[in-house]
Design a protein around this motif. Structure first.
Motif, short mmCIF file in Angstrom:
data_model
loop_
_atom_site.label_atom_id
_atom_site.label_comp_id
_atom_site.label_asym_id
_atom_site.label_seq_id
_atom_site.Cartn_x
_atom_site.Cartn_y
_atom_site.Cartn_z
N ASP A 42 39.81 48.53 71.55
CA ASP A 42 38.96 47.36 71.75
C ASP A 42 37.50 47.74 71.55
O ASP A 42 37.13 48.91 71.75
CB ASP A 42 39.12 46.82 73.18
N LEU A 43 36.68 46.77 71.19
CA LEU A 43 35.24 47.01 71.20
C LEU A 43 34.80 47.32 72.63
O LEU A 43 35.28 46.69 73.58
CB LEU A 43 34.48 45.78 70.70
N THR B 8 40.27 38.24 66.23
CA THR B 8 39.90 39.29 67.18
C THR B 8 39.32 40.46 66.40
O THR B 8 39.52 40.59 65.19
CB THR B 8 41.11 39.75 68.01
N THR B 9 38.60 41.31 67.08
CA THR B 9 37.93 42.44 66.42
C THR B 9 38.23 43.73 67.18
O THR B 9 38.89 43.72 68.22
CB THR B 9 36.42 42.21 66.36
N GLY B 10 37.74 44.84 66.69
CA GLY B 10 37.99 46.11 67.36
C GLY B 10 37.51 47.27 66.52
O GLY B 10 36.77 47.10 65.55
N SER C 43 36.06 42.38 71.79
CA SER C 43 37.17 42.15 70.87
C SER C 43 37.78 40.77 71.09
O SER C 43 38.36 40.18 70.19
CB SER C 43 38.24 43.23 71.05
N THR D 287 39.50 44.01 76.94
CA THR D 287 39.62 42.58 76.65
C THR D 287 40.55 41.91 77.66
O THR D 287 41.75 41.78 77.41
CB THR D 287 40.16 42.34 75.22
N SER E 32 44.26 44.79 78.14
CA SER E 32 43.90 44.55 76.74
C SER E 32 44.74 43.41 76.20
O SER E 32 45.89 43.60 75.81
CB SER E 32 44.10 45.80 75.88
N HIS F 172 45.30 44.11 72.28
CA HIS F 172 46.23 45.14 71.82
C HIS F 172 47.56 45.12 72.57
O HIS F 172 48.36 46.05 72.43
CB HIS F 172 45.57 46.51 71.88
N GLN G 39 45.23 52.59 75.86
CA GLN G 39 44.93 51.21 76.25
C GLN G 39 44.43 51.14 77.69
O GLN G 39 43.52 50.36 78.00
CB GLN G 39 46.16 50.32 76.06
#
Length: 747
Positions: free
Chosen positions: A285-286, A143-145, A104, A201, A215, A218, A195
């Motif tokens: 998160d990924l 960012t990704t997730g 992420s 991340t 994280s 997040h 989390q």
């Protein structure tokens, strides 16, 4: 803690299994990067189409972001299988120098963030992306997730409302809203624990060298929007977001970046009236240890939490705001901690997991949930078992992430004829599913054993059997064609050349005619109602071997067709939507000597090829040494230890079908058009839209003329032909036949 009234009613009406079988859907966003971890310069793959038509694979904020969306499912294994198939299908559509970034955390971004290509689907969405890029921090938008969409079986609400709660609530919608609201409140309260358990991340960017966090993505400070949701009531949730848009804090309500969204079938303004249909949790998160970016344990934990929140008392409305503020502080504290060290909230985390375990045991939830909680508790006692800690402990996060990305990409390409998540289907069905997924066509497996699929896109649904059997063909003819004698009669009635034949219903009957076939100069034996059992002898074998082969056929079949031998090459024409889409030539099973290797070595070498294996499980079937193959070797005066001369071809059989070790060569562009036209004419007259036509042709380059019908002898026709031989020929170009079939199904 004691159950509330809803929980007690759920127990009373034995609805716990339904509650726990919540529908779960996943939205996973990844970045396309090059081999150095920089954003890809390649365009969004054209095969995915546009975002409006393809809701399964579409662009995110940037053109390099790829968003995977699954249907909602009760079965978590089926859900993860779908995501696995979708992820693999997408990987196979990427350019050779593209990879999917597993974190992420952002990959290596350009120094000038304004050069990041925005998703350009249409003018309206592109303008929105431009506005977002001006208002919000672009790095945070990059960012990704993973988002988890959760909904409950509607039967739960209807039963509880009708039996018990119609007096306490003004309407059914109000009751359903109340249930979803208390679950949403629960997710907000437990965001800190989620989390801790699944954060992955340590840094917002993979190139950051700051102190790692559980994280970074997040953590509240890392969210591009700082607007907090109001979960005290549905109308207050709506009012708060509308006010944020009015005040300019958000460009639109879709930019709300809180951990939980309340979702309906319409716009936000209709949420109170239409009601909440599902919740969207946006805080995962990924997981870089999974090729799909999601750990099934995380999804299972979310479902378990939801079951708990449904049955336990909701917070008094007056306390919701204060408790949510405290939950936000907890999340900021936990996400900011060093992931390799113990959390200050370790003891409360263990207590929550113990409470969930007691809940699961008390109310009869599956034992797998209890096992899951025990596993997750190890992450509390040993923080280095968390994913975030594993990433943080890498010497170079960038190097490690690229290694993961390259490993996952290589695995996706290793067995291109198999689609992970759908391997219980036959090869043709798997290939069709792969193409359907990339096009955004929802795929449901109705019966894996029978290879029955339902494909759905934009309200249109199609059933497909065995990869190519569809309603495009007339049902009566589809039922007739598997029977060889009937199929041959149909072909004869349409004026094409077919070999002379006779059907036998007992082994002795056929054996009694041995001498007649010796005089005729050869024989083709076919199981009358089985597509793949064939034996060809261009010169009749000794009677003993003939009897052995005949008895073997009758052991598995009630009738056998004896057919005259046609000396020519064997071709399969694949017709879709009235046009020949592909043609393959089938060469009988063979080996070619190199002057040094034995027969056994040549057999082993050929069978070791990646595409060869068990018949109909692999695109090319293995060479076997059965009765006929050994007879053929003896006819060459060879044993398994014999060395075959360089360039010498040894035919192990004289028949060529897809299941007996034949070599498949693409002949689509080589075939004279006269044969193509003849096949298309026949299929059209039969009223078939999809067909496989087997034709024996001595010379594919010579024009077919009416005066010589023997130039094309038709030996079979199939209403549900294999697709895979055309996708994986041993020599020549693969043909895009799965796409052609989907085009015909979804015009």
């Amino acid at each position: 803690m004691e159950l509330d009234a809803i929980g007690k009613a759920i127990m009373q009406y034995h609805l716990v299994p339904l509650v726990h079988q919540a529908n779960m859907g996943l939205e996973v966003t990844m970045q396309r990067v090059n081999g150095q971890g920089n954003l890809s310069v390649n365009a969004h793959p054209q095969v995915f189409g546009d975002n409006q038509r393809n809701r399964q694979l579409r662009q995110g904020f940037s053109a390099t972001q790829l968003k995977f969306s699954t249907p909602a499912m009760r079965d978590l294994s089926a859900l993860m299988a779908y995501l696995n198939g979708l992820n693999t299908a997408a990987r196979r559509a990427l350019k050779p120098d593209d990879y999917l970034w597993p974190l992420s955390s952002t990959p290596v971004l350009p120094a000038d963030l304004t050069t990041i290509p925005l998703a350009d689907v249409d003018a309206v969405s592109f303008k929105r992306r431009q506005q977002q890029a001006k208002k919000y921090d672009v790095q945070k938008l990059m960012t990704t997730g993973a988002h988890v969409n959760l909904s409950f079986n509607e039967q739960i609400f209807t039963r509880l409302y009708a039996e018990t709660f119609h007096q306490q609530y003004h309407s059914y919608v109000e009751f359903r809203n109340a249930v979803y609201l208390k679950v949403a409140q629960g997710f907000v309260r437990m965001d800190w624990l989620i989390q801790y358990l699944f954060g992955a991340t340590p840094n917002l960017s993979v190139t950051d060298t700051e102190r790692p966090q559980r994280s970074s993505v997040h953590n509240r400070a890392a969210r591009y929007s700082q607007v907090a949701g109001d979960y005290t009531a549905i109308d207050r949730y709506v009012t708060k977001l509308e006010a944020a848009v009015h005040d300019g804090q958000l460009l639109s309500v879709n930019d709300f970046d809180g951990p939980v969204r309340l979702r309906s079938t319409g716009q936000l303004t209709t949420l109170t009236r239409q009601g909440v249909y599902y919740l969207e949790y946006r805080g995962l998160d990924l997981d870089p240890t999974s090729p799909v970016g999601v750990d099934q344990n995380a999804v299972a934990f979310m479902r378990l939490l939801a079951s708990y929140f449904v049955m336990m008392p909701a917070l008094p409305t007056a306390m919701v705001t204060k408790v949510n503020e405290q939950a936000g502080q907890l999340s900021r504290q936990v996400t900011a901690e060093n992931p390799t060290t113990a959390s200050v909230q370790a003891e409360p985390a263990a207590q929550v997991l113990d409470a969930l375990a007691d809940f699961a045991k008390t109310y009869g939830l599956p034992n797998e949930d209890i096992v899951l909680l025990e596993q997750l508790k190890q992450r509390v006692t040993d923080p280095k078992k968390t994913v975030s800690a594993q990433v943080a402990m890498q010497e170079s996060a960038l190097t490690w992430a690229m290694s993961q990305a390259q490993t996952y990409q290589a695995a996706a390409l290793e067995r291109p004829f198999e689609l992970p998540g759908f391997t219980s289907l036959d090869i043709s069905s798997q290939l069709l599913v792969q193409q359907a997924l990339t096009r955004g066509i929802k795929t449901s497996v109705i019966d894996a054993d029978a290879n029955i699929l339902r494909l759905t896109q934009q309200g249109q649904s199609q059933l497909v059997v065995a990869g190519s059997g569809t309603d495009l063909n007339p049902q009566a003819l589809t039922s007739i064609l598997p029977h060889k004698a009937a199929a041959k009669q149909v072909l004869t009635e349409h004026g094409v050349q077919v070999p002379a034949s006779q059907t036998y219903h007992s082994a002795n009957q056929l054996i009694d005619d041995y001498d007649r076939y010796v005089q005729a100069g050869g024989i083709v034996l076919k199981a009358a109602d089985h597509a793949h059992q064939v034996a060809v002898f261009r010169i009749m074998p000794e009677r003993q071997l003939f009897e052995q082969v005949v008895h073997q056929l009758f052991e598995q079949n009630h009738s056998v067709m004896a057919e005259e031998v046609v000396v020519a090459s064997s071709y399969r024409f694949l017709v879709i939507d009235g046009h020949v889409q592909a043609i393959v030539e089938r060469l009988p099973a063979n080996i070619v000597g190199d002057g040094r290797s034995t027969v056994q070595t040549l057999l082993d070498r050929k069978n070791e090829r990646v595409l060869r294996g068990t018949a109909f499980k692999y695109p090319q079937s293995s060479l076997r040494l059965g009765t006929i193959e050994r007879y053929r070797l003896e006819s060459y005066n060879l044993t398994l230890d014999s060395v075959v001369g360089r360039g010498t071809q040894i035919l192990l059989r004289e028949d060529a079908t897809f299941g007996n070790g034949s070599d498949v060569l693409d002949a689509t562009d080589d075939m004279d058009t006269s044969y193509v036209q003849a096949v298309e004419k026949l299929v059209s007259e039969l009223g078939l839209s999809v067909a496989g036509v087997d034709v024996m042709i001595p010379n594919l380059y010579a024009e077919l003329v009416p005066e010589h019908p023997e130039m094309a002898v038709y030996v079979g026709i199939h209403a549900a032909p294999f697709l895979y031989p055309h996708c994986f020929p041993m020599f020549g170009e693969a043909q895009p036949v799965t796409g052609a079939l989907l085009d015909a199904l979804f015009k």
